[in-house]
Enzyme design. Structure first.
Site, short mmCIF file in Angstrom:
data_model
loop_
_atom_site.label_atom_id
_atom_site.label_comp_id
_atom_site.label_asym_id
_atom_site.label_seq_id
_atom_site.Cartn_x
_atom_site.Cartn_y
_atom_site.Cartn_z
N PHE A 27 0.91 -1.17 0.06
CA PHE A 27 0.00 0.06 0.30
C PHE A 27 0.84 1.15 0.01
O PHE A 27 1.71 1.23 0.85
CB PHE A 27 -0.82 -0.07 1.13
N ASP A 36 9.46 2.52 1.85
CA ASP A 36 8.04 3.37 2.27
C ASP A 36 7.94 3.18 3.56
O ASP A 36 7.40 2.09 3.80
CB ASP A 36 6.85 2.91 1.31
N LYS A 63 2.47 9.97 7.89
CA LYS A 63 1.60 9.59 9.19
C LYS A 63 2.24 10.08 10.45
O LYS A 63 1.86 11.09 10.92
CB LYS A 63 1.95 7.96 9.17
C1 LIG Z 1 -0.85 5.31 4.76
C2 LIG Z 1 0.30 4.91 3.92
C3 LIG Z 1 0.43 5.70 2.67
C4 LIG Z 1 -0.48 6.76 2.05
O1 LIG Z 1 -0.77 7.76 3.01
P1 LIG Z 1 -1.63 9.13 2.85
O2 LIG Z 1 -1.01 10.12 3.73
O3 LIG Z 1 -2.98 8.44 3.13
O4 LIG Z 1 -1.65 9.49 1.58
C5 LIG Z 1 1.51 5.33 1.67
N1 LIG Z 1 2.28 3.95 2.23
C6 LIG Z 1 2.03 3.56 3.33
C7 LIG Z 1 3.05 2.45 3.68
C8 LIG Z 1 1.10 3.71 4.35
O5 LIG Z 1 0.97 3.28 5.17
#
Ligand SMILES: *Cc1c(COP(=O)(O)O)cnc(C)c1O
Length: 401
Positions: free
Chosen positions: A136, A220, A249
């Site tokens: 994700f 990420d 986050k």
């Molecule tokens: C939440 C998340 C995203 C997306 O972040 P947003 O602020 O909702 O755009 C991308 N990568 C990872 C691993 C995430 O947990």
């Protein structure tokens, strides 16, 4: 004001993209939340791994209040003390060399993909991005192109130049590597996918493979970063350094802010005008993030995440031995997934009734990503409530069979 009334109104006006729980929260402190009917909850979700220093940490509140009274926004045409301070600190704790500050996770991933492609093009290579199944990376067009097919449905045509391979499978990547490949992007610990850690050997081999073929390695760390796993970043557990890392986050302690960082090699291919943002890293967001990182340092919250996480994991493994519903407990620090042999949604709802906020992800995984400064007592109360829910669940299963 009632929880249900506001829910009805919300359903009338907001795009139906979220299946919201009919609960309206109006106050938070540490790992506690209060709804509009004054019921108290213990928060083990932390706004999806955002409130790492707890709700309304006094130092973060103070930084925001003071900054708001001084200067909220200029533009990136000018320099701001908070942004410089944040950039310097992010470079220091990450071991990378350059920062770009964004407003969200997806935006950080978009930026990471752009600069990875820019670097690859400067080397005469193609722009293909390899991502992982079950990953994700956000909900923008390019980030859904890297992610799970369920998020792409009905939004085609997808941006081109993205391929997916199974996670933790080195051979699958080796097969894809050629002159067209610019970068590999992955979460060192998959979050939304169900708290699935990368295999240490796999990550190390991936680093070697990327070095060998001059492919950019992007981690990420939007969910796994900012102290959550007991280190600043999950990469530090593995001892593997990416070329680019994305954050968001937990970075702003609740303020919307993200960032991507890169090493000197990548940054050398970036020139004036290659990327931009209006809001990214403005004084408000940057001062909140700076205060958040300082709280994590001053209050030893990485160590706290490590210790409380280890303790909680051991306790959960104790429950696993008692309740066959629990198949596995995975994760690092305070980023834990409890794998169930039933859908996690029902368990999540029962816990919510008992006053504990958790989250069901990837179908059968109960995700725990509480504030790093959650009290041990709150975790003990959660464990007691969870055990009662598991007993209730077993009785229901037995009653049916
Ligand atoms: C939440 C998340 C995203 C997306 O972040 P947003 O602020 O909702 O755009 C991308 N990568 C990872 C691993 C995430 O947990």
């Amino acid at each position: 004001m009632k929880n249900q009334d506001l829910h009805t109104k919300d359903q009338q006006y907001y795009l139906p993209t979220f299946k919201r729980i009919p609960l309206t929260f109006i106050k938070g402190a540490g790992a506690k939340l209060w709804d509009v009917e004054n019921k108290e909850y213990t928060d083990l979700l932390a706004g999806i791994a955002v409130n790492n220093v707890g709700h309304c940490h006094p130092k973060v509140v103070k930084a925001i209040q003071e900054q708001a009274a001084e200067l909220m926004h200029i533009s990136n045409f000018f320099v701001s003390p908070a942004q410089v301070g944040l950039s310097e600190l992010l470079v220091k704790i990450s071991g990378l060399d350059r920062v770009f500050i964004t407003n969200s996770g997806a935006e950080s991933v978009e930026g990471a993909i752009k600069i990875a492609r820019r670097y690859a093009h400067s080397k005469g290579k193609g722009g293909k991005i390899i991502s992982m199944e079950n990953s994700f990376h956000g909900r923008t067009l390019a980030t859904i192109a890297t992610g799970q097919p369920k998020y792409q449905e009905g939004f085609g045509p997808m941006p081109s130049g993205f391929v997916q391979v199974p996670f933790n499978d080195l051979a699958a990547i080796q097969k894809e590597i050629d002159q067209d490949v610019a970068a590999i992007i992955l979460e060192p610990i998959q979050g939304e996918g169900g708290i699935i850690p990368a295999d240490p050997k796999y990550l190390k081999s991936l680093r070697a493979l990327c070095d060998e073929h001059d492919v950019v390695l992007i981690f990420d760390e939007i969910q796994s970063g900012i102290g959550r796993t007991g280190q600043w970043f999950a990469k530090d557990i593995y001892g593997v350094q990416p070329d680019i890392m994305t954050l968001a986050k937990g970075l702003g302690g609740g303020m919307p802010i993200g960032a991507f960082l890169c090493n000197e090699k990548i940054s050398n291919s970036i020139q004036f005008g290659d990327h931009g943002t209006t809001f990214g890293g403005n004084p408000m967001a940057a001062s909140a993030a700076l205060a958040t990182l300082k709280v994590i340092m001053d209050e030893n919250l990485r160590q706290a995440a490590q210790e409380k996480g280890d303790w909680l994991k051991a306790k959960l493994n104790g429950l696993k031995n008692k309740f066959p519903i629990i198949q596995e407990v995975r994760g690092e620090g305070l980023m834990l997934g409890i794998v169930l042999d039933i859908p996690a949604l029902g368990i999540m709802q029962k816990l919510l009734k008992a006053g504990f906020i958790t989250n069901a992800t990837a179908g059968n995984v109960l995700r725990l990503v509480p504030p790093l400064n959650i009290e041990k007592e709150a975790l003990e109360n959660f464990l007691n409530a969870f055990e009662l829910v598991l007993i209730q669940q077993e009785n229901e299963i037995h009653a049916k069979s």
